[in-house]
Design a protein around this motif. Structure first.
Motif, short mmCIF file in Angstrom:
data_model
loop_
_atom_site.label_atom_id
_atom_site.label_comp_id
_atom_site.label_asym_id
_atom_site.label_seq_id
_atom_site.Cartn_x
_atom_site.Cartn_y
_atom_site.Cartn_z
N PHE A 111 -51.49 13.49 10.08
CA PHE A 111 -52.24 13.87 11.42
C PHE A 111 -52.07 15.42 11.52
CE2 PHE A 111 -50.67 9.36 11.88
CZ PHE A 111 -52.02 8.80 11.92
N GLY A 112 -51.28 16.01 10.85
CA GLY A 112 -51.03 17.51 11.15
C GLY A 112 -52.29 18.25 10.70
N GLY A 113 -52.25 19.54 10.98
CA GLY A 113 -53.41 20.32 10.42
C GLY A 113 -54.75 19.79 11.17
N TYR A 114 -55.74 19.37 10.47
CA TYR A 114 -57.07 18.94 10.79
C TYR A 114 -57.11 17.42 10.51
CZ TYR A 114 -58.21 23.82 11.64
OH TYR A 114 -58.33 25.12 11.97
N PHE A 115 -56.86 16.68 11.33
CA PHE A 115 -57.25 15.08 11.20
C PHE A 115 -58.51 15.05 11.58
CE2 PHE A 115 -57.05 10.60 12.07
CZ PHE A 115 -56.70 10.11 11.03
N PRO A 116 -59.64 14.56 10.82
CA PRO A 116 -60.93 14.61 11.12
C PRO A 116 -61.26 14.22 12.66
CG PRO A 116 -60.73 13.87 8.75
CD PRO A 116 -59.01 13.82 9.54
N PHE A 117 -61.90 15.01 13.24
CA PHE A 117 -62.50 14.72 14.43
C PHE A 117 -61.29 13.88 15.63
CE2 PHE A 117 -66.06 14.64 11.49
CZ PHE A 117 -66.64 15.65 11.92
N ALA A 118 -60.37 14.17 15.47
CA ALA A 118 -59.27 13.75 16.20
C ALA A 118 -59.37 14.56 17.49
CB ALA A 118 -57.82 14.07 15.72
N SER A 119 -59.60 15.73 17.62
CA SER A 119 -59.89 16.59 18.78
C SER A 119 -61.10 17.13 18.55
CB SER A 119 -58.82 17.64 18.90
OG SER A 119 -59.01 18.59 17.81
N ARG A 120 -61.64 17.58 19.83
CA ARG A 120 -62.88 18.42 20.06
C ARG A 120 -62.75 19.89 20.56
NH1 ARG A 120 -68.67 15.80 22.33
NH2 ARG A 120 -68.05 14.38 20.82
N TYR A 121 -61.66 19.83 21.55
CA TYR A 121 -61.49 21.14 22.06
C TYR A 121 -59.75 21.32 21.89
CZ TYR A 121 -65.58 20.09 24.39
OH TYR A 121 -66.96 19.82 24.64
N SER A 122 -59.51 22.69 22.06
CA SER A 122 -58.05 22.98 21.76
C SER A 122 -57.05 22.51 22.92
CB SER A 122 -57.86 24.44 21.70
OG SER A 122 -58.42 25.08 23.13
N LEU A 123 -57.47 22.26 23.93
CA LEU A 123 -56.67 21.59 25.12
C LEU A 123 -56.52 19.92 24.71
CD1 LEU A 123 -58.04 23.21 28.41
CD2 LEU A 123 -55.76 23.24 27.42
N ASP A 124 -57.35 19.61 23.95
CA ASP A 124 -56.79 18.17 23.64
C ASP A 124 -55.62 17.84 22.72
OD1 ASP A 124 -59.47 17.36 24.41
OD2 ASP A 124 -60.38 17.34 22.20
N VAL A 125 -55.26 18.81 22.04
CA VAL A 125 -53.80 18.74 21.36
C VAL A 125 -52.55 18.71 22.40
CG1 VAL A 125 -52.26 19.68 19.80
CG2 VAL A 125 -54.71 19.52 19.10
N VAL A 127 -52.48 17.95 25.30
CA VAL A 127 -52.66 16.82 26.35
C VAL A 127 -52.25 15.59 25.33
CG1 VAL A 127 -54.22 15.25 27.81
CG2 VAL A 127 -54.47 17.72 27.74
N LEU A 128 -52.86 15.30 24.12
CA LEU A 128 -52.38 14.34 23.48
C LEU A 128 -50.75 14.13 23.13
CD1 LEU A 128 -55.09 14.33 20.76
CD2 LEU A 128 -54.52 12.05 21.93
N PHE A 129 -50.26 15.46 23.00
CA PHE A 129 -48.67 15.30 22.66
C PHE A 129 -48.11 14.84 24.11
CE2 PHE A 129 -49.57 16.75 18.83
CZ PHE A 129 -48.39 16.30 17.89
N ASN A 130 -48.48 15.78 25.37
CA ASN A 130 -47.58 15.73 26.45
C ASN A 130 -47.95 14.66 27.63
OD1 ASN A 130 -45.96 18.05 25.82
ND2 ASN A 130 -47.86 19.07 25.80
N GLN A 131 -49.22 13.97 27.25
CA GLN A 131 -49.64 12.99 28.29
C GLN A 131 -50.01 11.71 27.60
OE1 GLN A 131 -52.64 14.56 30.88
NE2 GLN A 131 -51.25 16.12 31.68
N TYR A 132 -50.20 11.67 26.47
CA TYR A 132 -50.51 10.56 25.65
C TYR A 132 -49.73 9.86 24.55
CZ TYR A 132 -55.18 10.24 27.55
OH TYR A 132 -56.20 9.99 28.59
N GLY A 133 -48.44 10.35 24.53
CA GLY A 133 -47.39 9.91 23.79
C GLY A 133 -47.12 10.47 22.37
N LEU A 134 -47.94 11.58 21.61
CA LEU A 134 -47.56 11.97 20.72
C LEU A 134 -46.14 12.60 20.33
CD1 LEU A 134 -50.94 13.14 19.11
CD2 LEU A 134 -50.05 10.88 19.23
#
Length: 349
Positions: A111-125, A127-134
């Protein structure tokens, strides 16, 4: 005798006072040699000037002699593919990289680097780590292998920079492209031939024809590191909206740090994440509009939808590989569903 006693008494008091003053003015930590770390980044010298050097310079200044981090760029001490092992063994103390490039032996590496279409914008990353549990999943996975996951952040989106124009999926067939392991694995179904080379060799490899293109970054990085000088076209469709990378440290070396230096280091890493947020975001737009080195091309949305649909299948294939991978994929699905329901400005359509 009286004068002599007074003299000795004053000298004694002065001596004690001087010794006390010396002790107070020079704490033990100041008397010791500074803690020294060696940190290697995945980035070459030109890119490191932005993605890591300002944060390390700031940390070294704020550490005020208690700790010094020596910064090394891509492949300078060890090849990028050996970064994880070198850090785990303590050959180097810390690393800035994505999980995929440094070949970390964890369930989250893919999932590191570019996992295909996991994010659309830079702020997604973040948020995924700090609010969604990654964040918790990454910390747990790296703790198993003796490495401290300090923090994750986002970089630029992943676009193709090529010598020949790409106007359709058919144009990608047979193209030898430098890209990340997982991105290459995914795009190979569309005829892309992934090539792995040392980061510093990429520009020459494009010039000599060993590579037809690069799918490693956005347009900001293409201009910064010189790839815009050897490629002619930039494909506006991207494989993913933001690169996901992290700062890591050897667990034992991390544990040795006093708490205030751990806090300072985390703050420095956060400042690095923030710098990249605006530097890449502004650069991607500005260089598309004002850049004069690459012509923009686009694959029509209806055709590119084929790639986006293939990503959903790819996610499920990855999820089937382990329980942890399935958990991460479910988080991606939940997050993207939430963003779509939230609508503008989070998702458009």
């Amino acid at each position: 005798m009286t004068n002599r006693r007074d003299f000795l008494k004053k000298a004694g008091i002065g001596g004690v006072a001087a010794a006390g003053a010396t002790a107070l003015a020079a704490p033990a930590v100041r008397a010791q040699a500074p803690i020294k770390w060696r940190l290697q980044t995945y980035a070459g010298p030109a890119l490191a000037e932005h993605v890591i050097k300002p944060a390390i310079d700031a940390f070294n200044k704020a550490a005020n002699g208690e700790m010094v981090i020596e910064l090394y760029t891509a492949d300078q001490l060890v090849p990028t593919g050996e970064l994880f092992r070198a850090m785990q063994q303590g050959t180097i103390d810390a690393v800035q990289s994505d999980d995929d490039s440094m070949a970390s032996p964890t369930e989250v590496t893919v999932f590191g680097g570019y996992f295909p279409f996991a994010s659309r914008y830079s702020l997604d990353v973040p948020v995924l780590f700090n609010q969604y549990g990654l964040k918790e999943i990454w910390e747990e996975e790296y703790a198993k292998v003796g490495v401290k996951h300090i923090s994750a952040g986002s970089w630029d989106p992943c676009h193709f920079a090529t010598k020949e124009p790409i106007n359709s999926l058919a144009d990608l067939k047979g193209k030898r492209v430098f890209t990340f392991p997982t991105a290459g694995r995914f795009m190979s179904q569309f005829g892309v031939v992934p090539v792995t080379l040392p980061w510093e060799d990429i520009e020459v490899a494009v010039q000599t024809g060993e590579l037809d293109g690069i799918a490693w970054s956005g347009i900001t990085e293409d201009y910064t590191v010189g790839w815009a000088d050897v490629t002619n076209y930039f494909l506006t469709n991207n494989i993913s909206g933001a690169w996901a990378g992290s700062f890591f440290a050897n667990q034992e070396r991390w544990n040795e740090l006093p708490d205030h230096l751990k806090t300072l280091l985390q703050l420095a890493m956060d400042s690095s994440h923030y710098y990249r947020q605006w530097w890449y975001w502004g650069g991607e737009a500005s260089l598309r509009v004002n850049g004069d080195k690459m012509k923009l091309t686009t694959i029509p949305d209806e055709e590119w939808a084929t790639v986006e649909e293939a990503a959903v299948t790819f996610w499920d294939e990855i999820a089937a590989e382990s329980e942890t991978k399935a958990k991460v994929v479910e988080i991606f699905k939940k997050y993207n569903a939430d963003m779509k329901k939230a609508g503008r400005p989070y998702r458009y359509g």
